[in-house]
Design an enzyme around this catalytic site. Structure first.
Site, PDB file in Angstrom:
ATOM      1  N   HIS A 179       5.857  -9.331 -10.726  1.00 48.68           N
ATOM      2  CA  HIS A 179       7.023  -9.135  -9.584  1.00 48.68           C
ATOM      3  C   HIS A 179       8.306  -8.877 -11.068  1.00 48.68           C
ATOM      4  O   HIS A 179       8.695  -8.277 -10.485  1.00 48.68           O
ATOM      5  CB  HIS A 179       7.508 -10.956  -9.110  1.00 48.68           C
ATOM      6  CG  HIS A 179       6.286 -10.864  -8.245  1.00 48.68           C
ATOM      7  ND1 HIS A 179       4.814 -12.028  -8.611  1.00 48.68           N
ATOM      8  CD2 HIS A 179       5.499 -10.722  -6.711  1.00 48.68           C
ATOM      9  CE1 HIS A 179       4.497 -12.070  -7.513  1.00 48.68           C
ATOM     10  NE2 HIS A 179       4.798 -10.927  -6.712  1.00 48.68           N
ATOM     11  N   GLU A 211       2.884  -4.464  -6.488  1.00 53.31           N
ATOM     12  CA  GLU A 211       4.265  -5.229  -5.614  1.00 53.31           C
ATOM     13  C   GLU A 211       5.150  -4.416  -5.098  1.00 53.31           C
ATOM     14  O   GLU A 211       5.488  -4.523  -4.565  1.00 53.31           O
ATOM     15  CB  GLU A 211       4.481  -6.800  -7.197  1.00 53.31           C
ATOM     16  CG  GLU A 211       3.299  -7.741  -6.667  1.00 53.31           C
ATOM     17  CD  GLU A 211       2.825  -8.462  -5.783  1.00 53.31           C
ATOM     18  OE1 GLU A 211       3.564  -8.468  -5.250  1.00 53.31           O
ATOM     19  OE2 GLU A 211       2.372  -8.963  -5.390  1.00 53.31           O
ATOM     20  N   HIS A 231       5.532  -6.989   3.892  1.00 52.51           N
ATOM     21  CA  HIS A 231       5.184  -6.939   2.779  1.00 52.51           C
ATOM     22  C   HIS A 231       3.327  -7.024   2.131  1.00 52.51           C
ATOM     23  O   HIS A 231       2.477  -6.217   1.828  1.00 52.51           O
ATOM     24  CB  HIS A 231       5.851  -7.535   1.758  1.00 52.51           C
ATOM     25  CG  HIS A 231       5.940  -8.269   0.326  1.00 52.51           C
ATOM     26  ND1 HIS A 231       6.223  -7.656  -0.828  1.00 52.51           N
ATOM     27  CD2 HIS A 231       4.605  -8.709  -0.835  1.00 52.51           C
ATOM     28  CE1 HIS A 231       5.802  -7.710  -2.216  1.00 52.51           C
ATOM     29  NE2 HIS A 231       4.696  -8.339  -1.801  1.00 52.51           N
ATOM     30  N   GLU A 232       3.499  -7.912   2.926  1.00 48.37           N
ATOM     31  CA  GLU A 232       1.966  -8.350   2.579  1.00 48.37           C
ATOM     32  C   GLU A 232       0.852  -7.967   3.528  1.00 48.37           C
ATOM     33  O   GLU A 232      -0.320  -7.361   2.606  1.00 48.37           O
ATOM     34  CB  GLU A 232       1.904 -10.309   3.586  1.00 48.37           C
ATOM     35  CG  GLU A 232       2.996 -11.360   2.401  1.00 48.37           C
ATOM     36  CD  GLU A 232       1.820 -11.797   1.235  1.00 48.37           C
ATOM     37  OE1 GLU A 232       0.114 -11.474   0.792  1.00 48.37           O
ATOM     38  OE2 GLU A 232       2.605 -11.160   0.141  1.00 48.37           O
ATOM     39  N   HIS A 260       0.061  -4.898   1.564  1.00 52.28           N
ATOM     40  CA  HIS A 260      -1.250  -5.189   0.353  1.00 52.28           C
ATOM     41  C   HIS A 260      -2.317  -5.084   1.044  1.00 52.28           C
ATOM     42  O   HIS A 260      -3.157  -4.542   0.193  1.00 52.28           O
ATOM     43  CB  HIS A 260      -0.753  -7.113  -0.075  1.00 52.28           C
ATOM     44  CG  HIS A 260       0.133  -7.207  -1.569  1.00 52.28           C
ATOM     45  ND1 HIS A 260       0.899  -6.644  -2.121  1.00 52.28           N
ATOM     46  CD2 HIS A 260       0.824  -8.291  -1.152  1.00 52.28           C
ATOM     47  CE1 HIS A 260       1.079  -7.023  -3.029  1.00 52.28           C
ATOM     48  NE2 HIS A 260       1.356  -8.321  -2.711  1.00 52.28           N
TER      49      HIS A 260
END
Length: 593
Positions: free
Chosen positions: A486, A422, A389-390, A393
C-alpha cells in the site's frame, strides 16, 4: 490488502475486444471494440491460440518456452486495429510453473511480434526428484499456516529469479484459506499467502490501534421500513421476471436496484440483467460457499432502511456497488463480468462475527463484508470505492495476476508487483465512483473518503504521501522495491493521476488537488478517459505476474502506442508522467525476475 493466489490455473479461452477509448456519460471517447459473431469469434480464437503456441516454441530464445514445457491459453484478446494477444500459463513436465506466465503478441496476420514474460530466466529446476514426501510437505504447510492442509502437489516455483522444485498446499486456517509453497528439497517454506483480498491491511489496522483511532463511517438516518415502498414492481404473469425496486443504503442514499420477481408479492435481491449478480446474508458465518448464504427476499421490492438496524441496508450498498462496478467495466471496456466470462460477481454481507474488513474471494467469486469488529471498525465496509477496489483485484486475478514479492508473518505484503496491483485497484476503484456519479458519493481521486478517518481519506492519487496512515510514497526510489504494497502503490497511482489530470493545483467537483512532480516539471494531463484506457490496455495486454513499476512504464507506453500512436501527445505524456514520479529507462534496476 492484496493477497496472492498462487494456484494452478483453470484454463478458459475468452475472446475480448480492445477499448480504443471510453464511452458512457462518465467518459467521452471513441467506441469500444467491435462486434463479432459468436461462431466466427470462436474460430478466430482457436486459430490465434494455435499460432501463438507455435510462436512461443519457435521463438524460445525470447519466450523462454522450451523442452518439457507446455503452455495453456488463459485469455485471447483481439484488438480492433488487428493485433492479437494470447495470455498463457505454463507447465514443465506436467507441473504448473509459478511465475511462468507470458503473453505472446501477434500481428493481424498471426505473425509473431513479441512477448511479455514473467520469468526472465529458464524455468527448469535443477532436479525433478523431490526429497520430501507429499505428506511431509503437508505437515510443513499446516504448521506454517496453522491449519488443516489439503493435498500437496508438485510445482516449479520460478518466482524470485530462480527455479526450484516445490510442493503447493492449500491450508484451511483460522483466518481463511492460505496457499503455502514448500521447497521439495529443503522443506523451507517459500511462500505462505492468504487467499482472500482484504481491503484493510494488518499494518493499517495496527496503526489505527496504536493511535487509538476508530474507523466509523457516517451512515444515513434510519427510516421506518414500512415507509419505504419499492417502485416499478413487475406485473408479469410468468415468474421469475425482471423487476425494478429500490434500496435504502448506508452510504449512497436511496438507489435503484434491478431484482428478480419470483411471485406476485415476492422479490429476490438478484439482478438477472447483470449475469445473475446476487447479494446474500452470511448471518455471522465465516463461509466461502455462496450456497450457504441466506437469500434476501422482500414482499415490496425495497431493501434496507438507511441504517444498520436493518440487515438489508448493507445488502443494498453491496448490490449497488457490485452492479455499478460491473457497469463500469462493461460500458468502458466491453468487459462482461470480473473474469470477462459473463458470470456473476456475488456478495455476502454480515460475514463472520466482529469482522472489521471486506474481502474479494476469487474461489467464491464473492465480495465478503464483515459488520466491523466493534472496536477500530464500527460499521460494515460496504462503501462504493471499497467494492470497486476489491472487485478490481478480481480483474487483476483474471488477467496479469500480479503478486507480491513476499508476505510477512502478520500477513503484510511487500514488493512492486503487489504495489502495482494495489494501485490499479485504487485507480479503477476511483473510476467506478466517476462512472456511478452518485451525488451521495461524489466522485473523486480519493480512496476511502467515507470511512470516517481523521485524515479524511485512506489514500489519494494526486499526492499519495498525504496518506500518513500507510506511509504512501509519491516517487520511486530503490527502497520502493521492497516496500509494503500500500505504501509503494503511490508510485503508479501518482503517475496515473498526472497522466489524467496533470500537475499542480486543480479543483474537480468539490475536491481540490495539488499534484507535485519529482523534478519540478509540469505535466499537462490528457484526460481521465484516455488515461484509463491506456492503463486498462496495459494491464490486460502487457502486464504479467512479476510486472514492476519500470515494466509498467513500458506496458503503458506500448498501450498508448496501440491506441493513439507513438507520435501522439498521449504517448509523450505517458513518458512524462512516469518521469515525474522518477521512473525512467535510465534508472531501471537490473532484472529481478
Amino acid at each position: 490488502m492484496r493477497s496472492a493466489h498462487i494456484r494452478s490455473v483453470a484454463v478458459a479461452v475468452a475472446v475480448t475486444t480492445a477499448a480504443t477509448g471510453l464511452t458512457g456519460t462518465a467518459f467521452a471517447g471513441p467506441a469500444t471494440g467491435v462486434e463479432q459473431r459468436a461462431a466466427a469469434a470462436a474460430t478466430t480464437a482457436a486459430q490465434v491460440v494455435t499460432a501463438a503456441r507455435t510462436a512461443a516454441f519457435a521463438h524460445s530464445s525470447a519466450t523462454g518456452v522450451g523442452a518439457g514445457d507446455e503452455v495453456q491459453a488463459q485469455d485471447v484478446m483481439i484488438d480492433p486495429e488487428g493485433a492479437r494477444h494470447v495470455r498463457f500459463v505454463r507447465t514443465h513436465r506436467g507441473m504448473p510453473v509459478l511465475g511462468g506466465d507470458l503473453v505472446v503478441h501477434l500481428s493481424h496476420r498471426l505473425a509473431y511480434t513479441g512477448v511479455t514474460r514473467a520469468a526472465d530466466h529458464a524455468v527448469r529446476p535443477a532436479t525433478t526428484e523431490a526429497k520430501l514426501t507429499a505428506r511431509q510437505a503437508e505437515e510443513r504447510a499446516a504448521s506454517a499456516a496453522d491449519g488443516d492442509a489439503g493435498t500437496a502437489a508438485l510445482v516449479v516455483d520460478a518466482r524470485g529469479g530462480a527455479s526450484a522444485l516445490a510442493y503447493q498446499v492449500a491450508v484451511d486456517g483460522p483466518d481463511g484459506t492460505r496457499t503455502v509453497v514448500v521447497d521439495a528439497l529443503t522443506g523451507k517454506v517459500r511462500s505462505n499467502t492468504p487467499d482472500n483480498d482484504e481491503f484493510l491491511s494488518p499494518k493499517v489496522l495496527d496503526t489505527l490501534r496504536k493511535r487509538g483511532e476508530t474507523l466509523d463511517p457516517a451512515t444515513g438516518i434510519a427510516a421506518h421500513t414500512d415507509a419505504f415502498a419499492g417502485a416499478s414492481v413487475s406485473a408479469a404473469a410468468r415468474y421469475p421476471a425482471t423487476a425494478h425496486g429500490f434500496g435504502k443504503s448506508l452510504f449512497v442514499g436511496k438507489v435503484p436496484l434491478t431484482t428478480t420477481q419470483t411471485a406476485r408479492k415476492s422479490f429476490l435481491l438478484k439482478d438477472p440483467t447483470r449475469y445473475g449478480t446476487e447479494t446474500r446474508d452470511a448471518k455471522g458465518k465465516e463461509t466461502e460457499s455462496f450456497a450457504q448464504g441466506t437469500k434476501f427476499t422482500s414482499t415490496t421490492d425495497s431493501w434496507g432502511n438507511g441504517a444498520t438496524s436493518s440487515r438489508g441496508s448493507a445488502a443494498a450498498d453491496a448490490q449497488y456497488g457490485i452492479t455499478k462496478t460491473l457497469d463500469f467495466y462493461k460500458k468502458t471496456f466491453g468487459r462482461k463480468g470480473i473474469a470477462n466470462n459473463s458470470k456473476p460477481a456475488r456478495a455476502m454481507v454480515h460475514w463472520g462475527k466482529k469482522v472489521g474488513n471486506a474481502f474479494w474471494d476469487s474461489d467464491c467469486g464473492c465480495m465478503l463484508y464483515g459488520d466491523g469488529d466493534g472496536q477500530e471498525i464500527k460499521k460494515p465496509l460496504v462503501v462504493l470505492d471499497v467494492t470497486g477496489h476489491e472487485l478490481t483485484h478480481g480483474v487483476v486475478d483474471a488477467t496479469a495476476r500480479l503478486e507480491p514479492t513476499y508476505v510477512d508473518n502478520d500477513g503484510n505484503q511487500f514488493g512492486e508487483p503487489g504495489a502495482l496491483n494495489e494501485s490499479l485497484a485504487d485507480i479503477f476503484g476511483s473510476n467506478v465512483e466517476f462512472s456511478a456519479n452518485n451525488p451521495k458519493n461524489p466522485p473523486n481521486y480519493l480512496l476511502g473518503e467515507k470511512l470516517g478517518l481523521q485524515q479524511k481519506f485512506l489514500r489519494r492519487l494526486d499526492h499519495p504521501s498525504l496518506d500518513r496512515l500507510e506511509g504512501t510514497v509519491d516517487y520511486w526510489s530503490p527502497e520502493v522495491t521492497d516496500a509494503e504494497v500500500h505504501a509503494g502503490s503511490g508510485v503508479s497511482s501518482h503517475a496515473y493521476y498526472l497522466l489524467a489530470e496533470g500537475s499542480g493545483r486543480k479543483k474537480i467537483g468539490a475536491t481540490t488537488y495539488d499534484s507535485p512532480t519529482y523534478d519540478g516539471s509540469t505535466v499537462t494531463g490528457i484526460g481521465r478517459a484516455k488515461a484509463t484506457a491506456i492503463f486498462y490496455r496495459a494491464l490486460t495486454r502487457y502486464m504479467v505476474s512479476s510486472t514492476d513499476f519500470h515494466d509498467a512504464r513500458v506496458a503503458t507506453l506500448k498501450a498508448a502506442k496501440d491506441l493513439y500512436g507513438a507520435s501522439g501527445v498521449e504517448y509523450r505524456t505517458v513518458d512524462q508522467a512516469w518521469a515525474a514520479v522518477n521512473v525512467t529507462e535510465a534508472d531501471k534496476p537490473a532484472a529481478r525476475h
